[in-house]
Design an enzyme around this catalytic site. Structure first.
Site, PDB file in Angstrom:
ATOM      1  N   GLU A  58       0.817  -1.214   0.000  1.00 53.06           N
ATOM      2  CA  GLU A  58       0.000   0.000   0.000  1.00 53.06           C
ATOM      3  C   GLU A  58       0.856   1.272   0.000  1.00 53.06           C
ATOM      4  OE1 GLU A  58      -2.839   2.686   0.015  1.00 53.06           O
ATOM      5  OE2 GLU A  58      -3.551   0.628   0.255  1.00 53.06           O
ATOM      6  N   ASP A  82       1.247  -0.477  -5.046  1.00 45.83           N
ATOM      7  CA  ASP A  82       0.069  -0.158  -5.854  1.00 45.83           C
ATOM      8  C   ASP A  82       0.187   1.243  -6.455  1.00 45.83           C
ATOM      9  OD1 ASP A  82      -0.221   1.186  -3.429  1.00 45.83           O
ATOM     10  OD2 ASP A  82      -2.260   0.479  -3.037  1.00 45.83           O
ATOM     11  N   HIS A  83       0.748   2.195  -5.678  1.00 45.77           N
ATOM     12  CA  HIS A  83       0.920   3.576  -6.128  1.00 45.77           C
ATOM     13  C   HIS A  83       1.774   4.296  -5.097  1.00 45.77           C
ATOM     14  CE1 HIS A  83      -1.981   4.971  -3.059  1.00 45.77           C
ATOM     15  NE2 HIS A  83      -2.659   3.876  -3.358  1.00 45.77           N
ATOM     16  N   SER A  88      -5.422   2.532  -5.199  1.00 47.13           N
ATOM     17  CA  SER A  88      -5.144   1.098  -5.067  1.00 47.13           C
ATOM     18  C   SER A  88      -5.839   0.286  -6.147  1.00 47.13           C
ATOM     19  CB  SER A  88      -5.580   0.605  -3.685  1.00 47.13           C
ATOM     20  OG  SER A  88      -4.813   1.218  -2.668  1.00 47.13           O
ATOM     21  N   HIS A 146      -1.336   3.057   5.666  1.00 47.37           N
ATOM     22  CA  HIS A 146      -2.511   3.805   5.209  1.00 47.37           C
ATOM     23  C   HIS A 146      -2.940   4.732   6.337  1.00 47.37           C
ATOM     24  CE1 HIS A 146      -6.344   4.887   3.493  1.00 47.37           C
ATOM     25  NE2 HIS A 146      -6.159   4.090   2.452  1.00 47.37           N
TER      26      HIS A 146
END
Length: 537
Positions: A176, A397-398, A215, A333
């Site tokens: 993440e 994911d990014h 995501s 996150h």
């Protein structure tokens, strides 16, 4: 993003109350105080408690009609042929500055309208003949036009693997919000010693770029190989909930058990629906994790996630069937809740302390913890029976945030990615690589022959050309080597050279050939989705 997250009130409220309670309290106090002041002011000016004088029906009707006309003209914004839209008031190359010119209520209403009306790339970037689009996207796969023989699925082609032995298992670990800016071996902060170590052991991609900033966009790229579009990711779209191509569907047809493991609630971002409808046979989420030791707003900690993953992978190995397991982390996150006493913050210089506030330093600790949990899992996995015949991919994911003055902030699409157990010796790959190149590359390493509609290149081929594509809100970037074409809504393409070392864009004269290739890829996703050209079979 604000509108999309309204569909998940439980996760959002937990994040807000656990990570931003003071901000919420201050905003509420401010709004209540402001309302009281405004009410008092209006009462003094117009006398809200005074008796209301009656007016004639004709006068009231005229007033109402005039008011509605003014509102209509205000909403339309112009007397021209086309009504106003956000792009008409954009004046800067900085997307944040452009967004400040928009009325907040209008922005939310516009986002809500677009949420239910998926954007068509042709309406934003311009049109191109479908045959030309198909020719260009086929050309850029590097497969040769002879490889495409199915006119009903224009991008479908036969791909043969480089590995010819017994097909291997596959584990993909999606980290993440982990950008290259946090990875020292990629020029970032020293927050990920475990990933740095893995980059020296496997096939490490030094110039890997995410396709988006969410995501679901990363899932879309890594699991389906689908190109990014200005619409929502296919994970959320109606027509891709069943029969859409994924590597899970492909591997399931090859006798694999296919599994998704997540520490939170798998319904978030519509993941569960998309996965179950497209090849995943087993979903393991928060309710399945045995005795989690630390539970945060987004679910079980990454350590608990990986402990459960070890259990699941061991069981899959013991079943004597090939398997594919997709593991998605969540500890890094907002609001960055992690177990105490595990992470020691890095030492910051005075300059860094002035640059990174307390909130950003909390993010850094969460990244350190996510890295720690990943490294602990990989070290353990190497001693497990399932390690020997399994290809592992660790990829983000990014990035955490995509901000800046550039039309597409390319440096914030730069992410880490490394393949372990690839059968290759340590390799530091300096080519520009897109997330959509990873699925065909993995299948090739696993020994899986396949007919697929993916446009990604098999990076096992030395002649695979370096290119990446990025969707940043309504702007689309296509990078080939160090040259970049950026498409904006209702504007002519812009050309730049990207300095990989300084991470800056320098405007250059338009390269029409590259602009055409960029437009073809920008249009392809919308065409493929609309015409069902990216189906599993």
């Amino acid at each position: 993003m604000f509108i999309e997250y309204l569909a998940y009130p439980n996760e959002v409220m937990k994040m807000l109350f656990n990570g931003h309670l003071l901000t919420l309290a201050l905003v509420c106090i401010f709004l209540i105080t402001l309302s009281k002041v405004c009410w008092t002011f209006l009462d003094k000016i117009i006398g809200l408690d005074k008796p209301i004088n009656r007016v004639s029906i004709i006068f009231a009707s005229l007033s109402c009609f005039t008011m509605l006309l003014v509102f209509f003209l205000g909403a339309r914004g112009t007397l021209g042929h086309r009504p106003i839209n956000p792009s008409l008031v954009y004046f800067s190359t900085d997307p944040l500055v452009n967004s400040l010119t928009l009325n907040s209520i209008y922005s939310v209403a516009h986002a809500y309208k677009q949420f239910g009306n998926e954007k068509n790339a042709a309406k934003l970037y311009g049109i191109m003949d479908n045959e030309k689009v198909i020719t260009l996207i086929r050309q850029e796969t590097g497969l040769g036009l002879h490889a495409f023989k199915d006119n009903t699925q224009p991008s479908r082609s036969l791909r043969l693997p480089v590995y010819q032995g017994k097909p291997k298992n596959l584990v993909i670990i999606l980290e993440e919000s982990l950008g290259a800016q946090f990875v020292s071996s990629l020029g970032g902060l020293p927050l990920t010693p475990e990933i740095d170590k893995l980059n020296k052991q496997g096939w490490a991609f030094k110039q890997l770029y995410a396709t988006g900033t969410r995501s679901v966009r990363g899932i879309e790229a890594v699991i389906t190989g689908f190109t990014p579009t200005p619409a929502r990711a296919v994970v959320k779209l109606d027509k891709s909930q069943q029969g859409f191509f994924t590597i899970a569907n492909l591997l399931k047809d090859n006798g694999y058990t296919t599994q998704f493991i997540y520490g939170g609630e798998s319904h978030f971002d519509n993941m569960k629906s998309f996965f179950l409808g497209n090849g995943f046979t087993d979903i393991v989420d928060f309710n399945d994790i045995i005795n989690p030791q630390f539970v945060a707003s987004w679910g079980a900690s990454d350590e608990d996630l990986f402990n459960q993953a070890d259990i699941e992978l061991t069981e899959l190995h013991n079943s004597n069937k090939p398997f594919f397991s997709f593991i998605f982390s969540s500890s890094n996150h907002d609001p960055f809740e992690i177990p105490e006493g595990i992470v020691t913050p890095i030492e910051y210089t005075a300059e860094q302390l002035s640059k990174y506030g307390s909130r950003e330093r909390m993010r850094h600790k969460a990244i350190q913890y996510a890295d720690y949990a990943l490294g602990k899992f990989i070290d353990n996995a190497k001693n497990r029976p399932y390690w020997k015949d399994t290809v592992f991919l660790v990829v983000a994911d990014h990035d955490a945030r995509a901000l800046g003055r550039d039309l597409v902030p390319i440096k914030n699409f730069h992410i880490p990615g490394v393949i372990l157990n690839s059968g290759k010796a340590y390799l530091s790959d300096e080519r520009v690589v897109s997330q959509i190149d990873l699925p065909p590359t993995l299948l090739s390493l696993m020994g899986i022959s396949n007919h697929s509609p993916m446009l990604g290149q098999d990076l096992n081929a030395s002649e695979a050309s370096g290119r990446a594509m990025m969707q940043y809100a309504e702007n689309f970037g296509y990078m080939q080597g160090d040259e970049v074409t950026i498409l904006q809504p209702h504007k002519t393409p812009s050309n730049f050279v990207y300095d990989l070392k300084e991470k800056t864009l320098v405007r250059t004269p338009l390269n029409q050939e590259l602009a055409d290739i960029a437009l073809a890829h920008a249009l392809w996703g919308s065409l493929a989705y609309k015409n069902a050209w990216f189906q599993h079979k």
